[in-house]
Motif scaffolding. Structure first.
Motif, PDB file in Angstrom:
ATOM      1  N   PHE A 145       0.792  -1.222   0.000  1.00 30.58           N
ATOM      2  CA  PHE A 145       0.000   0.000   0.000  1.00 30.58           C
ATOM      3  C   PHE A 145       0.831   1.281   0.000  1.00 30.58           C
ATOM      4  O   PHE A 145       0.591   2.194  -0.810  1.00 30.58           O
ATOM      5  N   PRO A 146       1.846   1.453   0.885  1.00 29.93           N
ATOM      6  CA  PRO A 146       2.552   2.737   0.919  1.00 29.93           C
ATOM      7  C   PRO A 146       3.234   3.097  -0.392  1.00 29.93           C
ATOM      8  O   PRO A 146       3.444   4.278  -0.686  1.00 29.93           O
ATOM      9  N   LEU A 147       3.577   2.096  -1.198  1.00 34.76           N
ATOM     10  CA  LEU A 147       4.315   2.350  -2.429  1.00 34.76           C
ATOM     11  C   LEU A 147       3.473   3.060  -3.473  1.00 34.76           C
ATOM     12  O   LEU A 147       3.998   3.498  -4.509  1.00 34.76           O
ATOM     13  N   GLY A 148       2.169   3.201  -3.231  1.00 35.16           N
ATOM     14  CA  GLY A 148       1.336   3.945  -4.160  1.00 35.16           C
ATOM     15  C   GLY A 148       1.565   5.440  -4.118  1.00 35.16           C
ATOM     16  O   GLY A 148       1.212   6.148  -5.058  1.00 35.16           O
ATOM     17  N   HIS A 149       2.133   5.943  -3.027  1.00 37.36           N
ATOM     18  CA  HIS A 149       2.332   7.395  -2.918  1.00 37.36           C
ATOM     19  C   HIS A 149       3.640   7.796  -3.590  1.00 37.36           C
ATOM     20  O   HIS A 149       4.681   7.171  -3.356  1.00 37.36           O
ATOM     21  N   PRO A 150       3.634   8.850  -4.393  1.00 35.34           N
ATOM     22  CA  PRO A 150       4.842   9.202  -5.151  1.00 35.34           C
ATOM     23  C   PRO A 150       6.003   9.688  -4.302  1.00 35.34           C
ATOM     24  O   PRO A 150       7.138   9.729  -4.777  1.00 35.34           O
ATOM     25  N   ALA A 151       5.763  10.069  -3.048  1.00 37.50           N
ATOM     26  CA  ALA A 151       6.886  10.459  -2.182  1.00 37.50           C
ATOM     27  C   ALA A 151       7.569   9.260  -1.552  1.00 37.50           C
ATOM     28  O   ALA A 151       8.673   9.394  -1.013  1.00 37.50           O
ATOM     29  N   VAL A 152       6.938   8.090  -1.590  1.00 34.68           N
ATOM     30  CA  VAL A 152       7.461   6.908  -0.901  1.00 34.68           C
ATOM     31  C   VAL A 152       8.441   6.167  -1.800  1.00 34.68           C
ATOM     32  O   VAL A 152       8.075   5.703  -2.884  1.00 34.68           O
ATOM     33  N   ALA A 153       9.671   6.060  -1.338  1.00 37.76           N
ATOM     34  CA  ALA A 153      10.716   5.385  -2.102  1.00 37.76           C
ATOM     35  C   ALA A 153      10.756   3.887  -1.838  1.00 37.76           C
ATOM     36  O   ALA A 153      11.181   3.107  -2.694  1.00 37.76           O
ATOM     37  N   GLY A 154      10.343   3.472  -0.639  1.00 35.71           N
ATOM     38  CA  GLY A 154      10.409   2.055  -0.304  1.00 35.71           C
ATOM     39  C   GLY A 154       9.744   1.793   1.035  1.00 35.71           C
ATOM     40  O   GLY A 154       9.331   2.717   1.738  1.00 35.71           O
ATOM     41  N   VAL A 155       9.634   0.521   1.361  1.00 32.34           N
ATOM     42  CA  VAL A 155       9.102   0.109   2.656  1.00 32.34           C
ATOM     43  C   VAL A 155      10.175  -0.687   3.382  1.00 32.34           C
ATOM     44  O   VAL A 155      10.991  -1.377   2.766  1.00 32.34           O
ATOM     45  N   LEU A 156      10.158  -0.572   4.701  1.00 30.11           N
ATOM     46  CA  LEU A 156      11.123  -1.258   5.555  1.00 30.11           C
ATOM     47  C   LEU A 156      10.357  -2.236   6.437  1.00 30.11           C
ATOM     48  O   LEU A 156       9.415  -1.847   7.122  1.00 30.11           O
ATOM     49  N   ILE A 157      10.748  -3.511   6.378  1.00 29.62           N
ATOM     50  CA  ILE A 157      10.089  -4.546   7.174  1.00 29.62           C
ATOM     51  C   ILE A 157      11.114  -5.202   8.087  1.00 29.62           C
ATOM     52  O   ILE A 157      12.193  -5.609   7.634  1.00 29.62           O
ATOM     53  N   GLY A 158      10.786  -5.288   9.360  1.00 32.20           N
ATOM     54  CA  GLY A 158      11.683  -5.926  10.319  1.00 32.20           C
ATOM     55  C   GLY A 158      11.698  -7.434  10.135  1.00 32.20           C
ATOM     56  O   GLY A 158      10.651  -8.067  10.066  1.00 32.20           O
ATOM     57  N   LEU A 159      12.908  -8.019  10.061  1.00 32.64           N
ATOM     58  CA  LEU A 159      13.070  -9.436   9.759  1.00 32.64           C
ATOM     59  C   LEU A 159      14.068 -10.057  10.723  1.00 32.64           C
ATOM     60  O   LEU A 159      15.068  -9.432  11.082  1.00 32.64           O
ATOM     61  N   ARG A 160      13.798 -11.302  11.136  1.00 32.79           N
ATOM     62  CA  ARG A 160      14.710 -11.969  12.060  1.00 32.79           C
ATOM     63  C   ARG A 160      15.022 -13.405  11.657  1.00 32.79           C
ATOM     64  O   ARG A 160      15.784 -14.083  12.349  1.00 32.79           O
ATOM     65  N   SER A 161      14.418 -13.915  10.572  1.00 35.79           N
ATOM     66  CA  SER A 161      14.674 -15.298  10.157  1.00 35.79           C
ATOM     67  C   SER A 161      14.634 -15.385   8.639  1.00 35.79           C
ATOM     68  O   SER A 161      14.090 -14.497   7.965  1.00 35.79           O
ATOM     69  N   ALA A 162      15.192 -16.473   8.119  1.00 32.41           N
ATOM     70  CA  ALA A 162      15.162 -16.680   6.677  1.00 32.41           C
ATOM     71  C   ALA A 162      13.732 -16.786   6.169  1.00 32.41           C
ATOM     72  O   ALA A 162      13.392 -16.248   5.113  1.00 32.41           O
ATOM     73  N   ALA A 163      12.865 -17.455   6.933  1.00 30.72           N
ATOM     74  CA  ALA A 163      11.472 -17.604   6.506  1.00 30.72           C
ATOM     75  C   ALA A 163      10.776 -16.251   6.421  1.00 30.72           C
ATOM     76  O   ALA A 163      10.024 -15.986   5.472  1.00 30.72           O
ATOM     77  N   GLU A 164      11.019 -15.386   7.401  1.00 24.14           N
ATOM     78  CA  GLU A 164      10.412 -14.062   7.375  1.00 24.14           C
ATOM     79  C   GLU A 164      10.930 -13.251   6.187  1.00 24.14           C
ATOM     80  O   GLU A 164      10.163 -12.526   5.551  1.00 24.14           O
ATOM     81  N   ALA A 165      12.217 -13.364   5.901  1.00 22.99           N
ATOM     82  CA  ALA A 165      12.789 -12.620   4.777  1.00 22.99           C
ATOM     83  C   ALA A 165      12.208 -13.105   3.448  1.00 22.99           C
ATOM     84  O   ALA A 165      11.850 -12.296   2.581  1.00 22.99           O
ATOM     85  N   GLU A 166      12.113 -14.418   3.291  1.00 27.48           N
ATOM     86  CA  GLU A 166      11.540 -14.958   2.056  1.00 27.48           C
ATOM     87  C   GLU A 166      10.081 -14.544   1.903  1.00 27.48           C
ATOM     88  O   GLU A 166       9.620 -14.208   0.805  1.00 27.48           O
ATOM     89  N   ASP A 167       9.355 -14.528   3.008  1.00 24.90           N
ATOM     90  CA  ASP A 167       7.957 -14.106   2.973  1.00 24.90           C
ATOM     91  C   ASP A 167       7.853 -12.640   2.560  1.00 24.90           C
ATOM     92  O   ASP A 167       7.013 -12.275   1.720  1.00 24.90           O
ATOM     93  N   ALA A 168       8.688 -11.779   3.138  1.00 23.33           N
ATOM     94  CA  ALA A 168       8.630 -10.353   2.818  1.00 23.33           C
ATOM     95  C   ALA A 168       8.938 -10.096   1.351  1.00 23.33           C
ATOM     96  O   ALA A 168       8.277  -9.273   0.701  1.00 23.33           O
ATOM     97  N   VAL A 169       9.925 -10.784   0.818  1.00 27.76           N
ATOM     98  CA  VAL A 169      10.244 -10.636  -0.604  1.00 27.76           C
ATOM     99  C   VAL A 169       9.040 -11.042  -1.450  1.00 27.76           C
ATOM    100  O   VAL A 169       8.689 -10.369  -2.431  1.00 27.76           O
ATOM    101  N   GLY A 170       8.383 -12.127  -1.058  1.00 21.35           N
ATOM    102  CA  GLY A 170       7.205 -12.569  -1.785  1.00 21.35           C
ATOM    103  C   GLY A 170       6.061 -11.572  -1.704  1.00 21.35           C
ATOM    104  O   GLY A 170       5.340 -11.351  -2.689  1.00 21.35           O
ATOM    105  N   LEU A 171       5.876 -10.957  -0.541  1.00 27.46           N
ATOM    106  CA  LEU A 171       4.793  -9.988  -0.379  1.00 27.46           C
ATOM    107  C   LEU A 171       4.963  -8.805  -1.320  1.00 27.46           C
ATOM    108  O   LEU A 171       3.998  -8.332  -1.927  1.00 27.46           O
ATOM    109  N   LEU A 172       6.201  -8.314  -1.427  1.00 31.78           N
ATOM    110  CA  LEU A 172       6.431  -7.156  -2.305  1.00 31.78           C
ATOM    111  C   LEU A 172       6.296  -7.512  -3.772  1.00 31.78           C
ATOM    112  O   LEU A 172       6.097  -6.632  -4.602  1.00 31.78           O
TER     113      LEU A 172
END
Length: 346
Positions: free
Chosen positions: A288-315
């Motif tokens: 959602f935040p990436l729809g705004h033209p001022a937003v360059a990116g989103v930052l997601i807190g990650l602590r495991s390989a599974a969480e990182a793989e999930d976040a990449v998939g979400l984007l």
């Protein structure tokens, strides 16, 4: 993304890289939030931290955000160890200033009172003076094992706004001019003070946590329009509002506390709509935040390989236009809120 200011600092950022303000720094659309590998709330092993970083790297993440506050330096040390053998121009690192870590040899116990499962070997001292900013950055560079960082944020100057504006900001401006850092900004979970920085200074970027999400769009009132006018980039953190948008149910936190009943109902309804369109709520919240033209990116807190793989998939998920339209029809988004696929200025 068009920021309204020319990107400086030599070569263009390259494919998949979004420039931040007028400086030489850039971000990938997904940035790695490294508080988790600083043992936020619970212990993470070195192997788990390294696995999370490696999975994010393999997924194309090249921007990493840390701070001395995160695990009393543990996050910076783990991130630096991971990046040590990787080409320096292949990634960007952001860290933060405003809290000095002072050795506290007489302390006992852990740091969980501040949210981190690490021994309380240091105490934090607020310092937004010019000398404190330089000392903090020098210590961060030592922990990271780097000779420069790409982005430096003033970290949570809520109760220190005057000193941060009058002393800390000029110090960061000098460091940027000297090439010690590529971009400077402020990182907070409120909008009033960052809006002052956007309008009164020449920062490059704001790290805005939890204030431009599916449940809280207060960033849209003043901060994001001001950033767009001034050519200041915004990186949005806290896209799940500390958990409720990841798993909306009783007991899930909203901004680190129990959600009001009406907010919980809204989150549950959002999930129902997303599932009807075959998309997880987490993916919609992350995109959602990436729809705004001022937003360059989103930052997601990650602590495991599974969480990182999930976040990449979400984007990487495509969000049907019909989903956004249903959210508008039900009143969850007003017509003037930009959404991915209808971005302006890119």
């Amino acid at each position: 993304m068009s920021t309204g200011r020319e990107h400086a600092g030599g070569t263009a950022p390259g494919p998949g890289r979004v420039p931040l303000g007028r400086g030489s720094a850039w971000t990938t659309r997904l940035a790695f939030g490294a508080a988790g590998i600083g043992n936020l709330y619970r212990s993470v092993t070195d192997a788990e931290a390294d696995g999370a970083l490696a999975a994010a790297w393999d997924g194309g993440v090249r921007s990493f955000d840390t701070a001395p506050h995160y695990g009393l330096g543990l996050s910076e040390r783990r991130l630096g160890a991971f990046l040590r053998d990787r080409p320096r121009d292949a990634y960007t690192v952001s860290t933060k200033v405003g809290r000095l870590l002072v050795p506290d040899p007489g302390a006992r116990g852990d740091d969980l009172a501040h949210g981190f499962a690490v021994p309380a070997t240091y105490r934090r001292v607020w310092d937004f003076g010019a000398d404190g900013i330089v000392r903090s950055l020098e210590a961060s560079l030592e922990r990271l094992g780097l000779d420069r960082v790409d982005i430096v944020y003033l970290h949570d100057p809520d109760d220190h706004a005057h000193q941060a504006l009058r002393e800390a900001y000029p110090a960061l401006e000098r460091l940027r001019a000297e090439g010690v850092v590529g971009a400077i900004g402020v990182g907070m979970n409120q909008t009033a003070v960052p809006t002052r920085f956007v309008t009164e200074t020449d920062i490059d970027v704001v790290l805005l946590a939890g204030r431009y999400t599916l449940l809280d769009r207060s960033g849209l009132d003043e901060l994001l329009p001001a950033a767009l006018r001034r050519g200041v980039s915004v990186v949005v953190g806290g896209v799940f509002n500390s958990g409720l948008l990841a798993d909306p149910r009783p007991g899930s936190p909203y901004d680190y506390a129990a959600p009001p009943p009406e907010t919980l109902w809204r989150a549950v309804r959002l999930r129902e709509i997303c599932e009807r369109h075959g998309v997880p709520l987490r993916a919609v919240a992350a995109r959602f935040p990436l729809g705004h033209p001022a937003v360059a990116g989103v930052l997601i807190g990650l602590r495991s390989a599974a969480e990182a793989e999930d976040a990449v998939g979400l984007l990487g998920r495509e969000i049907p236009a019909a989903l956004w339209e249903e959210l508008r029809r039900e009143g969850h988004l007003s017509d003037d809120v930009p959404v991915p696929g209808r971005e302006r200025g890119r």
